[in-house]
Design a protein around this motif. Sequence first.
Motif, PDB file in Angstrom:
ATOM      1  N   UNK A 155       0.853  -1.181   0.000  1.00 39.30           N
ATOM      2  CA  UNK A 155       0.000   0.000   0.000  1.00 39.30           C
ATOM      3  C   UNK A 155       0.892   1.234   0.000  1.00 39.30           C
ATOM      4  N   UNK A 156       0.340   2.333  -0.494  1.00 39.65           N
ATOM      5  CA  UNK A 156       1.088   3.569  -0.698  1.00 39.65           C
ATOM      6  C   UNK A 156       0.412   4.714   0.035  1.00 39.65           C
ATOM      7  N   UNK A 157       1.220   5.583   0.626  1.00 40.40           N
ATOM      8  CA  UNK A 157       0.681   6.783   1.243  1.00 40.40           C
ATOM      9  C   UNK A 157       1.742   7.876   1.161  1.00 40.40           C
ATOM     10  N   UNK A 158       1.337   9.095   1.461  1.00 34.72           N
ATOM     11  CA  UNK A 158       2.262  10.220   1.462  1.00 34.72           C
ATOM     12  C   UNK A 158       2.240  10.919   2.813  1.00 34.72           C
ATOM     13  N   UNK A 159       3.356  11.532   3.150  1.00 34.11           N
ATOM     14  CA  UNK A 159       3.376  12.401   4.320  1.00 34.11           C
ATOM     15  C   UNK A 159       3.956  13.749   3.923  1.00 34.11           C
ATOM     16  N   UNK A 160       3.618  14.766   4.699  1.00 30.22           N
ATOM     17  CA  UNK A 160       4.032  16.128   4.403  1.00 30.22           C
ATOM     18  C   UNK A 160       5.386  16.402   5.047  1.00 30.22           C
ATOM     19  N   UNK A 161       6.409  15.801   4.472  1.00 30.91           N
ATOM     20  CA  UNK A 161       7.736  15.984   5.015  1.00 30.91           C
ATOM     21  C   UNK A 161       8.810  15.599   4.028  1.00 30.91           C
ATOM     22  N   UNK A 162      10.035  15.990   4.322  1.00 33.89           N
ATOM     23  CA  UNK A 162      11.186  15.712   3.480  1.00 33.89           C
ATOM     24  C   UNK A 162      11.563  14.234   3.530  1.00 33.89           C
TER      25      UNK A 162
ATOM     26  N   UNK B 286      10.887   4.707  -0.261  1.00 37.80           N
ATOM     27  CA  UNK B 286      10.550   6.126  -0.242  1.00 37.80           C
ATOM     28  C   UNK B 286      10.752   6.727  -1.621  1.00 37.80           C
ATOM     29  N   UNK B 287       9.918   7.708  -1.941  1.00 40.30           N
ATOM     30  CA  UNK B 287      10.059   8.461  -3.195  1.00 40.30           C
ATOM     31  C   UNK B 287       9.898   9.940  -2.906  1.00 40.30           C
ATOM     32  N   UNK B 288      10.957  10.727  -3.138  1.00 42.32           N
ATOM     33  CA  UNK B 288      10.815  12.170  -2.949  1.00 42.32           C
ATOM     34  C   UNK B 288       9.838  12.753  -3.967  1.00 42.32           C
ATOM     35  N   UNK B 289       8.853  13.498  -3.495  1.00 41.17           N
ATOM     36  CA  UNK B 289       7.896  14.163  -4.374  1.00 41.17           C
ATOM     37  C   UNK B 289       8.260  15.644  -4.495  1.00 41.17           C
ATOM     38  N   UNK B 290       8.527  16.275  -3.373  1.00 44.35           N
ATOM     39  CA  UNK B 290       8.986  17.666  -3.335  1.00 44.35           C
ATOM     40  C   UNK B 290       9.800  17.823  -2.060  1.00 44.35           C
ATOM     41  N   UNK B 291      10.302  18.993  -1.832  1.00 45.24           N
ATOM     42  CA  UNK B 291      11.104  19.210  -0.631  1.00 45.24           C
ATOM     43  C   UNK B 291      10.298  18.958   0.634  1.00 45.24           C
ATOM     44  N   UNK B 292       8.961  19.092   0.560  1.00 43.03           N
ATOM     45  CA  UNK B 292       8.119  18.924   1.751  1.00 43.03           C
ATOM     46  C   UNK B 292       7.087  17.811   1.586  1.00 43.03           C
ATOM     47  N   UNK B 293       7.290  16.879   0.657  1.00 46.25           N
ATOM     48  CA  UNK B 293       6.347  15.772   0.502  1.00 46.25           C
ATOM     49  C   UNK B 293       7.082  14.521   0.030  1.00 46.25           C
ATOM     50  N   UNK B 294       6.706  13.390   0.608  1.00 45.83           N
ATOM     51  CA  UNK B 294       7.352  12.114   0.305  1.00 45.83           C
ATOM     52  C   UNK B 294       6.300  11.025   0.196  1.00 45.83           C
ATOM     53  N   UNK B 295       6.477  10.148  -0.788  1.00 43.76           N
ATOM     54  CA  UNK B 295       5.602   8.985  -0.944  1.00 43.76           C
ATOM     55  C   UNK B 295       6.281   7.759  -0.353  1.00 43.76           C
ATOM     56  N   UNK B 296       5.505   6.951   0.351  1.00 47.25           N
ATOM     57  CA  UNK B 296       6.008   5.733   0.983  1.00 47.25           C
ATOM     58  C   UNK B 296       5.227   4.532   0.465  1.00 47.25           C
ATOM     59  N   UNK B 297       5.920   3.461   0.140  1.00 46.62           N
ATOM     60  CA  UNK B 297       5.273   2.189  -0.208  1.00 46.62           C
ATOM     61  C   UNK B 297       5.726   1.136   0.791  1.00 46.62           C
TER      62      UNK B 297
END
Length: 427
Positions: free
Chosen positions: A193-200, A321-332
Amino acid sequence: MNAPTPTGPTGTDIATLVQDDRVDVSLYTDPHLFELEMDRIFNRTWVWVAHESEVPNAGDFKTAMVGRQPVIVTRDRRGGINVLLNRCRHRGASVCEAPRGHANGFTCPYHAWSYALDGKLRGIPYPDGYGDDLEKKDFPLHRLKVDSYAGMVFASFDHEVQPLADFLGPARHWMDLFMKQGAGYPIKVQGEHTFRFKGNWKIQLENTTDGYHFPIVHRSWMSSVDAETAEMLSFMTDEKAVTHALGNGHSVMVMVPEHVDLDQDDGTEQLQERFGHIVEELSREFAPEKVRRIVRSLHGAGFNLNLFPNVAMSMSFFRVLRPVSVTETEIRHMALGLDGGPEIVNRERLRIHEHFQGPFGFGSPDDSEAWDRVQRGATAGPGLPIMVNRGLPRERHEGDGRVSHATDETGMREAYAMWKAMMTDGR
């Protein structure tokens, strides 16, 4: 001519942003540094893209990301694994949108340029329009350099990157140990499963070998499990629970020392009562020693292995982990099972995974809340550093690297040393 000195926020020399005991908070917040990371780290080193069990047969594929660039991982007709940039060579459209599947090749939906599983350009509609100006052999899908170890597939945009074996170094030993949780069966990915958090992204990178947070952040999980499981993971004062810095940014945190090598069993460990029904069913088919071997491995290996920059082999699952932006990261979070193993065992492993890592589990929501808070807090006091000094006085050199207690920040210091090296190489 010497390359210009890499700079960070307000022209600061990047080398000064990482010290032995602290890092500058701009590593979490500065968009300029994030862009440099995408170029100097994710475009230049080995990045994990798949486990071989995800593409077992010719024609199998999955889509993935290397940094912020989409790729397709395919198994071709000769059995080789390819990692292809998911971008048609004509006008740039993606040629595959499915997360995984089986195909004979890939066709761009815009102008129907078609490609083989190894990326070769097979067909172009109405080729007369190009006259003699286009040779199919000159326009394959862009191929990344690919290599694998212990079933873990890595790719790099840099075809001159150091050999994967050298990059992994001592981590290979721990990868071999991790795969022993198959109890004689190969390991397979059996769901994610995949989710994102608002962090580096580096906030999560730190977490995998941060034993210090475990009994604090995961109090609710500890109170939800049986006494045997809670006792097994009560490593805060266990002198055998250690973190190793393995070089090249990699580290490993040992939480259950007696489960580091699951092939080793002195016979004194009591099997958990909660698995009694599994012992009963397996005993109808397997010898007692085989049953014991399988049941002891239900929680996975006794350690978390962090492979810089984007994958953790964490006890019984992969965290990517996948960096999305400086303040967002995707986790699987990818649950693991025994390929060809007893179905009752794989079901139990899924239930264990769901209880902690699952979207309705106890662990992942608590972790992601902590990561969010670190990012929010990083906007306050921009001159205050992030401290990674825990355990420095008791850190020692041993074998292939530095060692300290599992609650110490040895793994973080190793990751940031690699970050500093890659970000200041001047290329």
